[in-house]
Design a protein around this motif. Structure first.
Motif, PDB file in Angstrom:
ATOM      1  N   ARG A 109       0.861  -1.313   0.128  1.00  0.00           N
ATOM      2  CA  ARG A 109       0.204  -0.045   0.085  1.00  0.00           C
ATOM      3  C   ARG A 109       0.864   1.195   0.151  1.00  0.00           C
ATOM      4  O   ARG A 109       0.640   2.171  -0.524  1.00  0.00           O
ATOM      5  CB  ARG A 109      -0.908  -0.079   1.214  1.00  0.00           C
ATOM      6  CG  ARG A 109      -1.906  -1.033   0.953  1.00  0.00           C
ATOM      7  CD  ARG A 109      -2.903  -0.822   2.198  1.00  0.00           C
ATOM      8  NE  ARG A 109      -4.235  -1.531   2.081  1.00  0.00           N
ATOM      9  CZ  ARG A 109      -5.398  -1.550   2.953  1.00  0.00           C
ATOM     10  NH1 ARG A 109      -5.180  -0.623   3.786  1.00  0.00           N
ATOM     11  NH2 ARG A 109      -6.100  -2.521   2.875  1.00  0.00           N
ATOM     12  N   LEU A 110       1.733   1.241   0.777  1.00  0.00           N
ATOM     13  CA  LEU A 110       2.755   2.443   0.855  1.00  0.00           C
ATOM     14  C   LEU A 110       3.371   2.724  -0.607  1.00  0.00           C
ATOM     15  O   LEU A 110       3.395   3.957  -0.830  1.00  0.00           O
ATOM     16  CB  LEU A 110       3.945   2.128   1.948  1.00  0.00           C
ATOM     17  CG  LEU A 110       3.541   2.361   3.242  1.00  0.00           C
ATOM     18  CD1 LEU A 110       4.729   1.847   4.104  1.00  0.00           C
ATOM     19  CD2 LEU A 110       2.759   3.361   3.767  1.00  0.00           C
TER      20      LEU A 110
ATOM     21  N   GLY B  50       2.084   2.014  -3.454  1.00  0.00           N
ATOM     22  CA  GLY B  50       1.133   2.702  -4.187  1.00  0.00           C
ATOM     23  C   GLY B  50       0.919   4.056  -4.172  1.00  0.00           C
ATOM     24  O   GLY B  50       0.296   4.785  -4.844  1.00  0.00           O
ATOM     25  N   HIS B  51       1.439   4.851  -3.093  1.00  0.00           N
ATOM     26  CA  HIS B  51       1.125   6.080  -2.649  1.00  0.00           C
ATOM     27  C   HIS B  51       2.324   6.985  -3.255  1.00  0.00           C
ATOM     28  O   HIS B  51       2.167   8.079  -2.801  1.00  0.00           O
ATOM     29  CB  HIS B  51       0.926   6.411  -1.120  1.00  0.00           C
ATOM     30  CG  HIS B  51      -0.552   5.907  -0.736  1.00  0.00           C
ATOM     31  ND1 HIS B  51      -1.572   6.680  -1.062  1.00  0.00           N
ATOM     32  CD2 HIS B  51      -1.028   4.877  -0.187  1.00  0.00           C
ATOM     33  CE1 HIS B  51      -2.531   5.811  -0.591  1.00  0.00           C
ATOM     34  NE2 HIS B  51      -2.181   5.043   0.141  1.00  0.00           N
ATOM     35  N   VAL B  52       3.131   6.686  -3.843  1.00  0.00           N
ATOM     36  CA  VAL B  52       4.621   7.412  -4.108  1.00  0.00           C
ATOM     37  C   VAL B  52       4.680   7.123  -5.585  1.00  0.00           C
ATOM     38  O   VAL B  52       4.161   6.318  -6.386  1.00  0.00           O
ATOM     39  CB  VAL B  52       5.851   7.011  -3.184  1.00  0.00           C
ATOM     40  CG1 VAL B  52       5.568   7.077  -1.810  1.00  0.00           C
ATOM     41  CG2 VAL B  52       6.152   5.606  -3.735  1.00  0.00           C
ATOM     42  N   ARG B  53       5.743   8.009  -6.123  1.00  0.00           N
ATOM     43  CA  ARG B  53       5.753   8.208  -7.628  1.00  0.00           C
ATOM     44  C   ARG B  53       7.025   7.416  -7.849  1.00  0.00           C
ATOM     45  O   ARG B  53       7.670   7.056  -6.953  1.00  0.00           O
ATOM     46  CB  ARG B  53       6.490   9.642  -7.960  1.00  0.00           C
ATOM     47  CG  ARG B  53       5.238  10.775  -7.527  1.00  0.00           C
ATOM     48  CD  ARG B  53       5.751  12.123  -7.463  1.00  0.00           C
ATOM     49  NE  ARG B  53       7.081  12.387  -6.531  1.00  0.00           N
ATOM     50  CZ  ARG B  53       7.536  13.322  -6.205  1.00  0.00           C
ATOM     51  NH1 ARG B  53       7.508  14.276  -6.829  1.00  0.00           N
ATOM     52  NH2 ARG B  53       8.589  13.423  -5.282  1.00  0.00           N
TER      53      ARG B  53
ATOM     54  N   VAL C 119       0.678  13.672   1.320  1.00  0.00           N
ATOM     55  CA  VAL C 119       0.925  12.307   0.947  1.00  0.00           C
ATOM     56  C   VAL C 119       0.657  11.570   2.242  1.00  0.00           C
ATOM     57  O   VAL C 119       0.315  10.608   2.430  1.00  0.00           O
ATOM     58  CB  VAL C 119       2.355  12.094   0.563  1.00  0.00           C
ATOM     59  CG1 VAL C 119       2.889  10.757   0.547  1.00  0.00           C
ATOM     60  CG2 VAL C 119       2.717  12.646  -0.912  1.00  0.00           C
TER      61      VAL C 119
ATOM     62  N   LYS D  75      -2.997  11.184   2.919  1.00  0.00           N
ATOM     63  CA  LYS D  75      -3.591  10.065   2.149  1.00  0.00           C
ATOM     64  C   LYS D  75      -3.313   8.691   2.529  1.00  0.00           C
ATOM     65  O   LYS D  75      -3.894   7.846   2.402  1.00  0.00           O
ATOM     66  CB  LYS D  75      -2.884  10.377   0.775  1.00  0.00           C
ATOM     67  CG  LYS D  75      -3.697  11.664  -0.150  1.00  0.00           C
ATOM     68  CD  LYS D  75      -2.859  11.719  -1.527  1.00  0.00           C
ATOM     69  CE  LYS D  75      -3.528  12.779  -2.248  1.00  0.00           C
ATOM     70  NZ  LYS D  75      -2.885  13.151  -3.540  1.00  0.00           N
ATOM     71  N   ILE D  76      -1.980   8.530   2.903  1.00  0.00           N
ATOM     72  CA  ILE D  76      -1.748   7.186   3.512  1.00  0.00           C
ATOM     73  C   ILE D  76      -2.735   6.811   4.881  1.00  0.00           C
ATOM     74  O   ILE D  76      -2.931   5.711   4.957  1.00  0.00           O
ATOM     75  CB  ILE D  76      -0.293   7.228   4.015  1.00  0.00           C
ATOM     76  CG1 ILE D  76       0.803   7.343   2.473  1.00  0.00           C
ATOM     77  CG2 ILE D  76       0.293   5.938   4.792  1.00  0.00           C
ATOM     78  CD1 ILE D  76       2.324   7.320   2.846  1.00  0.00           C
TER      79      ILE D  76
ATOM     80  N   SER E  68      -6.118   6.102   3.585  1.00  0.00           N
ATOM     81  CA  SER E  68      -6.292   4.863   3.070  1.00  0.00           C
ATOM     82  C   SER E  68      -6.198   3.378   4.064  1.00  0.00           C
ATOM     83  O   SER E  68      -7.122   2.778   3.824  1.00  0.00           O
ATOM     84  CB  SER E  68      -5.243   4.569   1.969  1.00  0.00           C
ATOM     85  OG  SER E  68      -3.816   4.354   2.743  1.00  0.00           O
TER      86      SER E  68
END
Length: 601
Positions: A228-229, A231-234, A263, A266-267, A270
């Motif tokens: 999941r982590l 999926g939250h970054v570029r 960011v 959002k984490i 989620s």
């Protein structure tokens, strides 16, 4: 292949604790109490991994492991170090003498995982060594065989490289690769006048997941969290598993500081909106996040990581499940906490801990019928420190285990002194923490200490006080421990009754002798009908089950009169006596041990 592990530590308790932790993973454990003894063992055994304490007489851990590196370069070397040793340990790492280091107190799961990784690295080295030998022996054979063996060696090298830079459980970059990428991003940000954000993330109460569901579920949870982590970054960012349930997140080339907070939120959202499902279990996961920003919060890797960790600690202090940016005062707070931990670690060996005793009085006769042993810290620098200022630190660091054992031994010794002085009916209550109660074979430890002191458990000289939280945790193991203590004749009491997970079921299942009514209900008893109803219900419950009843925190005659009319058996509180040193308690016993309580009108 047999995996042999050498533990080198001059402190028996630490060595024993490491052995208990790691023996469950199937290793053959060898132990030494000094570097010299460790070298003698290495000369006689094939050892894959060595874990050494840093601070030892005659030869430090770094000196010992440097010697091991020279004599047995294949053996993987790990050192347990304090913060004060960081410079020498870092130098040894740079020279290749040490593979990894852990600071004390260590994280059990991180240590287990890194030892497993070290053995895999050792075995791959041995395989590589064997492949090299095979290649040399095969020079006389066909060139194709040589090519195949060389290719296999290259594959093993690739595996070693992968193990060195990636976490085997989550397949994320590990701390080493995270630090390398952070160095690169700092250099790039300096050149291009950009900002970099560093996040330190930690799962809230992850230990409860392992304790409740088992380590396999805990491992699967970490894998899901890692996914999941990521999926939250570029693509230009990095998510890494630093250790245990701690993750690091590197946001490269950010334009504004608020982007890191967005960011982080959002984490958090989620996980708040989407619990993790593993098998038939639905687990709600929250995280705490600390954020530091280059160049405002540091211009190098060390400063940014330290300040992100300070911000993470602040997030935990603020109630968890939130993120905090670093603020300058956090380092001062962290320094004070570290100083307090250091002083507490020395307090036991310097004999700075003392016990005070608060008497329990019979509500009808006003006579002392027992007492509670309460821990105090007589610090050379701070003076007499109240438990509220240091007990939580003992719990969090694990120091509560040796200190708790000291409390029990000291209470037993004092009981023997009072008996010898002519007070045979002494009853001392000793509080237990949840961490103490989770120790393997805790009942045998308690009973062994009592018998070493010459006290028969069945005589009721020592009574153990447990909180409701202890009773509700791991109820099967708790029940077994309580039964062993009960069968030996120990008296057991529930402290602060009514403030935790009160349940009629555990009063039925567990062999409890008495209930202590929490002072929060006693304080407003004369003026608050709700408190009066609660206390009346607890007293009625206790009497119906044949349990003793002790009211805590009795400070006024009005509280005393109400408790007496309600049928409570005993009380303790400032109306009778504050907690006092053993000498004052002796004086009270010598003078009849009674209180001139007002008669019931």
């Amino acid at each position: 292949m047999e995996r042999t592990l050498l533990l080198v530590d001059d402190e028996e308790e630490i060595g024993a604790a490491l052995a208990r932790l790691l023996r469950s993973d199937g290793y053959t454990i060898l132990r030494a109490s000094s570097g010299i003894e460790g070298l003698e063992i290495l000369a006689q055994h094939e050892v894959g991994v060595v874990i050494s304490d840093q601070r030892m007489p005659e030869m430090s851990g770094v000196e010992f492991l440097t010697r091991v590196y020279e004599l047995y370069p294949q053996t993987i070397r790990i050192v347990l170090s304090g913060y004060a040793d960081l410079a020498s340990v870092t130098d040894a790492i740079n020279r290749g003498a040490i593979y990894k280091f852990f600071t004390k107190p260590w994280d059990n799961e991180a240590l287990r995982a890194d030892v497993q990784e070290a053995f895999r690295r050792y075995e791959l080295k041995r395989q590589k060594e064997k492949l090299l030998h095979d290649i040399q022996g095969a020079n006389v054979l066909l060139s194709q065989i040589n090519l195949e063996l060389a290719a296999e060696m290259e594959h093993k090298d690739s595996q070693i490289e992968r193990i060195a830079h990636y976490d085997p459980l989550t397949d994320l970059p590990n701390r080493l690769l995270f630090l390398d990428r952070l160095d690169q991003e700092i250099a790039r940000a300096h050149r291009d006048n950009q900002m970099v954000a560093v996040m330190s993330l930690d799962l809230d109460r992850f230990k409860q997941v392992n304790d409740s569901f088992g380590h396999p579920v805990g491992d699967e949870l970490l894998q899901i969290v890692a996914g999941r982590l990521a999926g939250h970054v570029r693509e230009c960012d990095t998510v890494a598993r630093i250790a245990g349930d701690e993750f690091g997140l590197l946001l490269a080339d950010i334009k504004a500081t608020h982007y890191a907070g967005e960011v982080a939120q959002k984490i958090l959202d989620s996980f708040a909106h989407d619990p993790v499902t593993i098998g038939d279990s639905e687990i709600y996961v929250t995280l705490s996040i600390g954020i530091s920003i280059y160049p405002f919060d540091g211009i190098n890797t060390t400063a940014l990581l330290k300040n992100a960790a300070a911000a993470l600690h602040h997030a935990k202090h603020e109630g968890r499940n939130n993120f905090q940016y670093y603020a300058g005062q956090m380092n001062a707070s962290a320094w004070r906490r570290l100083k307090l931990e250091t002083e507490l670690r020395r307090a036991l060996e310097r004999e700075e801990f003392v016990l005070h005793y608060q008497p329990k009085a019979d509500l009808q006769s006003g006579k002392v019928v027992g007492m509670e042993a309460l821990l105090r810290w007589q610090s050379a620098d701070r003076g007499l420190v109240a438990p509220g200022e240091f007990i939580s630190v003992l719990e969090e660091t694990g120091m509560i285990l040796p200190v708790g054992e000291w409390v029990l031994r000291t209470a037993c010794k004092q009981a023997c002194l009072w008996q010898a002085a002519g007070f045979p009916d002494i009853h001392i209550a000793v509080n237990l923490s949840a961490m103490q109660f989770r120790q393997p074979d805790f009942a045998s430890l308690v009973l062994g200490i009592m018998r070493e002191s010459g006290l028969e458990p069945a005589l009721g000289v020592i009574e153990l006080e447990l909180t409701e939280t202890v009773l509700m945790h791991n109820s099967a193991g708790t029940l077994d421990t309580l039964r062993k203590l009960h069968e030996a004749g120990m008296r057991l009491s529930i402290d602060d009754f009514g403030t935790g997970y009160s349940s009629l079921s555990y009063l039925k299942r567990f062999p409890i002798n008495s209930l202590k009514i929490d002072q929060s209900f006693v304080q407003d008893l004369p003026v608050n009908p709700d408190d009066e109803a609660i206390v009346a219900a607890i007293i009625a419950l206790g009497r119906s089950l044949g349990l003793g009843l002790i009211a805590e925190g009795v400070e006024t005659e009005e509280q005393l009169a109400r408790l007496r009319r309600m049928g409570c058996n005993q009380m303790q509180g400032y109306l009778f006596s504050r907690p006092v040193p053993a000498a004052e308690m002796t004086y009270l016993l010598q003078n009849g041990g009674g209180l001139d309580l007002p008669l019931e009108g």
